[in-house]
Design a protein around this motif. Structure first.
Motif, short mmCIF file in Angstrom:
data_model
loop_
_atom_site.label_atom_id
_atom_site.label_comp_id
_atom_site.label_asym_id
_atom_site.label_seq_id
_atom_site.Cartn_x
_atom_site.Cartn_y
_atom_site.Cartn_z
N LYS A 194 6.31 -16.32 -14.84
CA LYS A 194 6.26 -14.86 -15.00
C LYS A 194 5.71 -14.21 -13.73
N PHE A 195 6.10 -12.95 -13.53
CA PHE A 195 5.51 -12.16 -12.46
C PHE A 195 4.29 -11.44 -13.01
N ILE A 196 3.29 -11.30 -12.15
CA ILE A 196 2.11 -10.52 -12.49
C ILE A 196 1.99 -9.43 -11.44
N LEU A 197 1.89 -8.18 -11.90
CA LEU A 197 1.79 -7.04 -11.00
C LEU A 197 0.49 -6.31 -11.29
N TYR A 198 -0.38 -6.27 -10.30
CA TYR A 198 -1.64 -5.53 -10.41
C TYR A 198 -1.47 -4.21 -9.70
N THR A 199 -2.00 -3.16 -10.27
CA THR A 199 -2.00 -1.85 -9.63
C THR A 199 -3.44 -1.36 -9.56
N VAL A 200 -3.85 -0.97 -8.37
CA VAL A 200 -5.20 -0.44 -8.16
C VAL A 200 -5.04 0.95 -7.57
N LYS A 201 -5.65 1.93 -8.21
CA LYS A 201 -5.53 3.31 -7.76
C LYS A 201 -6.91 3.94 -7.70
N LEU A 202 -7.20 4.56 -6.56
CA LEU A 202 -8.48 5.25 -6.38
C LEU A 202 -8.33 6.70 -6.80
N TYR A 203 -9.33 7.23 -7.47
CA TYR A 203 -9.28 8.62 -7.91
C TYR A 203 -10.30 9.51 -7.20
N ASN A 204 -11.03 8.95 -6.28
CA ASN A 204 -11.95 9.78 -5.50
C ASN A 204 -11.37 9.97 -4.10
N LYS A 205 -12.16 10.44 -3.17
CA LYS A 205 -11.63 10.75 -1.84
C LYS A 205 -11.55 9.53 -0.93
N LYS A 206 -12.00 8.39 -1.38
CA LYS A 206 -11.93 7.19 -0.55
C LYS A 206 -10.50 6.71 -0.44
N ARG A 207 -10.27 5.90 0.59
CA ARG A 207 -8.97 5.30 0.80
C ARG A 207 -9.16 3.82 1.09
N PHE A 208 -8.14 3.04 0.78
CA PHE A 208 -8.16 1.64 1.15
C PHE A 208 -7.98 1.55 2.66
N MET A 215 0.84 -1.20 0.00
CA MET A 215 0.00 0.00 0.00
C MET A 215 0.87 1.24 0.00
N GLY A 216 0.43 2.25 -0.73
CA GLY A 216 1.13 3.53 -0.75
C GLY A 216 0.80 4.36 0.48
N ARG A 217 1.61 5.36 0.73
CA ARG A 217 1.45 6.18 1.94
C ARG A 217 0.09 6.89 1.99
N ASN A 218 -0.43 7.32 0.85
CA ASN A 218 -1.70 8.05 0.87
C ASN A 218 -2.92 7.11 0.92
N LYS A 219 -2.67 5.81 0.94
CA LYS A 219 -3.72 4.79 1.03
C LYS A 219 -4.70 4.83 -0.13
N LYS A 220 -4.28 5.39 -1.25
CA LYS A 220 -5.14 5.43 -2.42
C LYS A 220 -4.66 4.51 -3.52
N GLN A 221 -3.55 3.80 -3.27
CA GLN A 221 -3.03 2.91 -4.29
C GLN A 221 -2.47 1.65 -3.62
N ILE A 222 -2.75 0.51 -4.23
CA ILE A 222 -2.15 -0.74 -3.78
C ILE A 222 -1.55 -1.45 -4.99
N LYS A 223 -0.56 -2.28 -4.71
CA LYS A 223 0.04 -3.14 -5.73
C LYS A 223 -0.01 -4.56 -5.20
N ILE A 224 -0.32 -5.47 -6.10
CA ILE A 224 -0.39 -6.89 -5.76
C ILE A 224 0.59 -7.60 -6.70
N LEU A 225 1.53 -8.32 -6.11
CA LEU A 225 2.55 -9.01 -6.90
C LEU A 225 2.48 -10.50 -6.63
N ARG A 226 2.52 -11.28 -7.71
CA ARG A 226 2.55 -12.74 -7.55
C ARG A 226 3.32 -13.38 -8.69
#
Length: 89
Positions: A67-81, A51-62
């Motif tokens: 091969k590696f698969i990297l997922y990136t999830v980023k929120l663009y509204n005021k919500k946080r994970f 999780m990023g410091r602002n809690k608006k983005q996470i990365k999932i690595l497996r």
């Protein structure tokens, strides 16, 4: 073994990184972080969540067979994970 859209399933072990991670890190940097900080093998059948410091983005690595698969999830509204359960197995 039934999988979801992301290729994740309940039989996988999930590790949530307890500290914030720079979201500019790529696969190689995250693998180094997994080895040095989490003391885990990134080539295992485990899923690592960061999780990023602002809690608006996470990365999932497996690792998926060859091969590696990297997922990136980023929120663009005021919500946080907000993880409701954090556990390092």
């Amino acid at each position: 073994m039934k999988e979801t859209v992301l290729g994740l399933n309940k039989d996988m072990k999930f590790y949530f990184c307890p500290e914030y991670v720079n979201m500019q890190k790529g696969i190689d940097s995250l693998c180094g972080f997994i080895r040095s900080n989490l003391m885990r093998d990134p080539f295992s059948n485990e899923v690592f969540i960061f999780m990023g410091r602002n809690k608006k983005q996470i990365k999932i690595l497996r690792w998926d067979e060859d091969k590696f698969i990297l997922y990136t999830v980023k929120l663009y509204n005021k919500k946080r994970f907000t993880p409701y359960y954090v556990s390092i197995r």
